[in-house]
Design a protein around this motif. Structure first.
Motif, PDB file in Angstrom:
ATOM      1  N   ASN A  94      91.976  15.819  37.489  1.00 40.61           N
ATOM      2  CA  ASN A  94      91.618  16.848  38.440  1.00 40.61           C
ATOM      3  C   ASN A  94      91.603  18.189  37.714  1.00 40.61           C
ATOM      4  OD1 ASN A  94      91.794  18.939  40.363  1.00 40.61           O
ATOM      5  ND2 ASN A  94      92.751  17.598  41.853  1.00 40.61           N
ATOM      6  N   ALA A  96      91.776  21.214  38.610  1.00 36.37           N
ATOM      7  CA  ALA A  96      92.764  22.190  39.075  1.00 36.37           C
ATOM      8  C   ALA A  96      94.145  21.940  38.470  1.00 36.37           C
ATOM      9  CB  ALA A  96      92.850  22.178  40.595  1.00 36.37           C
ATOM     10  N   ASN A  97      94.429  20.707  38.060  1.00 38.37           N
ATOM     11  CA  ASN A  97      95.748  20.367  37.522  1.00 38.37           C
ATOM     12  C   ASN A  97      95.754  20.192  36.009  1.00 38.37           C
ATOM     13  OD1 ASN A  97      96.800  20.318  40.144  1.00 38.37           O
ATOM     14  ND2 ASN A  97      96.185  18.194  40.404  1.00 38.37           N
ATOM     15  N   LYS A 134     101.923  27.984  37.177  1.00 34.86           N
ATOM     16  CA  LYS A 134     100.954  27.752  36.109  1.00 34.86           C
ATOM     17  C   LYS A 134     100.909  28.985  35.221  1.00 34.86           C
ATOM     18  CE  LYS A 134      97.920  24.925  38.961  1.00 34.86           C
ATOM     19  NZ  LYS A 134      96.607  24.852  39.602  1.00 34.86           N
ATOM     20  N   ARG A 150     101.322  30.796  41.072  1.00 34.04           N
ATOM     21  CA  ARG A 150     100.730  29.674  41.800  1.00 34.04           C
ATOM     22  C   ARG A 150      99.326  30.103  42.227  1.00 34.04           C
ATOM     23  NH1 ARG A 150     105.188  26.034  43.201  1.00 34.04           N
ATOM     24  NH2 ARG A 150     107.013  27.064  42.323  1.00 34.04           N
ATOM     25  N   PHE A 151      98.338  29.492  41.607  1.00 37.91           N
ATOM     26  CA  PHE A 151      96.953  29.846  41.874  1.00 37.91           C
ATOM     27  C   PHE A 151      96.093  28.606  41.742  1.00 37.91           C
ATOM     28  CE2 PHE A 151      98.057  30.876  37.505  1.00 37.91           C
ATOM     29  CZ  PHE A 151      97.119  30.152  36.781  1.00 37.91           C
ATOM     30  N   ASP A 152      94.924  28.686  42.343  1.00 33.39           N
ATOM     31  CA  ASP A 152      93.966  27.583  42.322  1.00 33.39           C
ATOM     32  C   ASP A 152      92.937  27.854  41.234  1.00 33.39           C
ATOM     33  OD1 ASP A 152      92.138  25.571  42.794  1.00 33.39           O
ATOM     34  OD2 ASP A 152      91.880  26.035  44.922  1.00 33.39           O
ATOM     35  N   ASP A 154      90.425  26.257  40.406  1.00 26.33           N
ATOM     36  CA  ASP A 154      89.052  26.017  40.855  1.00 26.33           C
ATOM     37  C   ASP A 154      88.378  27.289  41.373  1.00 26.33           C
ATOM     38  OD1 ASP A 154      89.070  23.295  40.247  1.00 26.33           O
ATOM     39  OD2 ASP A 154      89.809  22.735  42.222  1.00 26.33           O
ATOM     40  N   ARG A 155      89.149  28.255  41.823  1.00 25.63           N
ATOM     41  CA  ARG A 155      88.583  29.492  42.363  1.00 25.63           C
ATOM     42  C   ARG A 155      88.426  30.575  41.307  1.00 25.63           C
ATOM     43  NH1 ARG A 155      90.741  31.866  47.156  1.00 25.63           N
ATOM     44  NH2 ARG A 155      88.636  32.634  47.287  1.00 25.63           N
TER      45      ARG A 155
END
Length: 181
Positions: A94, A96-97, A134, A150-152, A154-155
């Motif tokens: 994934n 994002a991870n 992260k 803590r962030f995504d 993917d964005r």
């Protein structure tokens, strides 16, 4: 299983690739070896491993991209050609991870045969800290960025696009970079 093969042609996304050479070890979930392909729209050499034997897959390879014509290969609707050297060591399926690094050197992005952007180095390192946060480090001639929290991920493409659009308007205009927000 050890494999050495020369494939004259194969089709993917309605494009017929030619002149593929593969040499390496295969098993059900691992490829470790070399792949070279050269035709009118792609000239690429891959050396490394893609390992799906663990629940978190490992991508560990070097790639020399002499030319990658994304539109001709039906991988993009826009007329982009890429080139450069890429060193990748990433883990997870994934995006994002994913943790690990990507280092790209001698990058070239060309749009519509006339717009050309060259970058010496782009380095991205993403790690997962013990507390669950992260850490993302991005370094290039355009930007030095460190994010911890803590962030995504993917964005981040939208964030980066907005940054380029706001701070490098000429570059954004030349390449048609537009943020979605």
């Amino acid at each position: 299983v050890k494999l050495g093969a020369n494939i004259q042609s194969f089709t993917f996304k309605d494009y017929t690739y030619e002149n593929l050479a593969i040499e390496g070890k295969f098993n059900q979930k691992l490829f470790d070896g070399k792949l070279n392909i050269k035709d009118d729209n792609i000239d690429l050499a891959f050396d490394g491993a893609v390992d799906f034997s663990d629940s978190s897959p490992l991508f560990n390879f070097l790639a020399q991209v002499i030319e990658l014509d994304l539109k001709s290969l039906n991988l993009s609707k826009q007329n982009f050609v890429l080139a450069g050297k890429v060193d990748i060591e990433l883990r997870d399926k994934n995006f994002a991870n994913m943790t690990g690094h990507i280092v790209a050197n001698d990058l070239m992005l060309q749009k519509d045969d006339s717009l050309r952007f060259v970058m010496d180095t782009l380095s991205v390192v993403n790690t997962l800290l013990d507390n669950g946060d992260k850490s993302l480090l991005l370094h290039s001639e355009l930007i030095n960025l460190q994010m911890i929290g803590r962030f995504d991920i993917d964005r981040l493409g939208d964030v980066f696009t907005g940054f380029i659009e706001k701070n490098y308007t000429e570059l954004a205009d030349r390449f048609g970079i537009r943020s979605s927000g």
